[in-house]
Design a protein around this motif. Structure first.
Motif, mmCIF file in Angstrom:
data_model
loop_
_atom_site.group_PDB
_atom_site.id
_atom_site.type_symbol
_atom_site.label_atom_id
_atom_site.label_comp_id
_atom_site.label_asym_id
_atom_site.label_seq_id
_atom_site.Cartn_x
_atom_site.Cartn_y
_atom_site.Cartn_z
ATOM 1 N N ARG A 159 0.884 -1.295 0.281
ATOM 2 C CA ARG A 159 0.185 0.059 0.066
ATOM 3 C C ARG A 159 0.892 1.419 0.104
ATOM 4 N N ASN A 162 1.870 1.933 -3.416
ATOM 5 C CA ASN A 162 0.878 1.973 -4.419
ATOM 6 C C ASN A 162 0.941 0.784 -5.249
ATOM 7 N N THR A 164 -0.916 -2.640 -6.759
ATOM 8 C CA THR A 164 -2.299 -3.206 -6.927
ATOM 9 C C THR A 164 -2.293 -4.626 -7.048
#
Length: 447
Positions: A159, A162, A164
């Motif tokens: 997280r 970033n 995914t």
């Protein structure tokens, strides 16, 4: 890497060759002397483009595009079966070129590592694992049960950067944290008991460390071979090529006037103020002020003027008029006229001499009373700041230029000056005084 394996050709997306060579040993190939030089120059265009992009502080995504474009533009081959050979040969030629001093080794190591990083990231997972096996790295994928036990920690890292990706779908390796210093420095990895959990898409950091270490040692060994045997054995054939390549200018030679045609004497003051780079503007001002220049200055400015379109008759009139307060017409004809005609190919070997590139000017060593050379390298900080101010460079841009000078990025400093003076970007960078003039004229005439 075994050269046999490197012969397998595949051209995936972006035309980058898969499987990536590791350059373990020089290929047992016969190479024509012209290919020896041309392949090296093509690769050098790629490395110098990378150097310029990094010096400009381009973002990683912009660097990816830049490196891809540079590779596609310069490392193709008319024969598809020779693409990998060109890649490997060009690397080893430049390894020979750049092994010879600490400064050259440092530059080559950084640029080749940046290129390798980009190309490794383009490989598919299978190829990446093959390359890991080539390095005999003693790391195995972390078992699923162990991943599950640290899933929350890995998710926190994901997280924060970033990601995914789903942690359960990612292959992780455990490695000593000191082997992935950049991941640790940027807090992009989870560490537990001295071991870093490195995701498959982060393995590039681990591989690049290995690649850089191997190449660094290889450059030192190559230098020993060069100084002990190769240089003497090849003094008449390869040595001149090798010693010249690191300062090679790779663009147009500007021996003929640019698309704006001839420059007349009546226009020379105006274009000197608007479109001369600092090195030539300084020489032009000095000849007007002192009514004389030593040989180095006359050659540097004279060939530049020839390249921007000053015809021989006008060149003769210019130098004769400027020298007239100190040099009689008879002495001028006797001591100076011959060399001017010589530069235009009208005397001696009738060679059409080309204007000096930035590399040649930067590498010159002006003595006392000389005014040639590169101001960004040879001026004191105080004199350079004053000269930039006279060109109309504002204080903020001056500081940016001086920062590049302190880091010895002289051509980039000239590029920033161009951009500040013209209010326009110069993505290709300034590599030649006559390029500066030509690009300046294009901008001014478009306005």
């Amino acid at each position: 890497m075994e050269v046999v394996r490197s012969q397998r050709i595949s051209t995936p997306k972006n035309d980058v060759v898969s499987i990536l060579p590791l350059y373990r040993s020089a290929p047992p190939l016969e190479v024509r002397l012209e290919d020896f030089e041309l392949f090296a120059m093509d690769r050098l265009r790629v490395l110098k483009g990378i150097s310029d992009g990094l010096s400009r502080g381009k973002k990683p995504e912009d660097m990816d595009k830049l490196v891809g474009d540079l590779w596609k533009a310069n490392m193709r081959h008319t024969d598809a079966t020779e693409v990998v050979n060109k890649d490997i040969i060009s690397h080893f030629v430049l390894r020979l070129v750049y092994c010879r001093t600490e400064e050259l080794r440092k530059w080559f190591l950084s640029m080749e590592t940046a290129l390798f990083r980009y190309r490794f990231r383009l490989e598919n997972s299978e190829s990446q694992r093959t390359i890991m096996a080539e390095y005999n790295l003693p790391y195995k994928a972390v078992p699923t049960a162990e991943i599950e036990s640290v899933k929350d920690k890995l998710s926190q890292v994901a997280r924060s950067i970033n990601w995914t990706l789903h942690i359960a779908d990612v292959i992780f390796y455990k490695v000593p944290f000191e082997e992935v210093p950049e991941l640790v420095a940027n807090r992009r990895v989870y560490i537990h008991k001295g071991l870093a959990y490195v995701a498959m898409n982060q393995v590039v950091s681990l591989i690049v460390t290995q690649f850089r270490s191997h190449l660094s040692k290889a450059l030192v060994l190559t230098n020993r071979k060069w100084t002990s045997t190769i240089r003497e054995q090849e003094k008449d054939r390869l040595a001149p090529v090798v010693e010249a390549l690191c300062t090679s200018y790779l663009g147009p030679d500007y021996s003929q006037p640019n698309e704006f045609g001839e420059i007349s004497l009546k226009d020379i003051d105006q274009v000197a103020k608007s479109s001369f780079p600092l090195c030539m503007r300084h020489l032009f001002d000095k000849v007007r002020e002192d009514h004389h220049l030593k040989h180095g200055g006359r050659m540097q400015l004279g060939l530049f003027l020839k390249g921007i379109g000053l015809k021989l008759d006008d060149a003769m009139a210019f130098w004769k008029a400027e020298f007239s307060p100190k040099v009689s017409a008879e002495r001028f004809d006797k001591e100076y006229a011959y060399s001017i005609r010589h530069n235009y190919g009208r005397e001696g070997k009738r060679t059409d001499y080309t204007p000096y590139s930035c590399q040649k000017i930067i590498s010159s060593t002006p003595g006392v009373g000389d005014h040639h050379g590169c101001p960004y390298r040879h001026f004191s900080a105080e004199n350079l700041q004053a000269a930039l101010g006279r060109m109309g460079v504002d204080s903020r841009a001056v500081e940016d230029v001086m920062d590049k000078v302190r880091n010895r990025h002289y051509q980039l400093a000239c590029t920033l000056t161009f951009e500040a003076v013209h209010g326009s970007s110069c993505d290709a960078g300034i590599n030649h005084p006559n390029q500066y003039f030509s690009d300046s004229q294009k901008i001014l005439k478009s306005k």
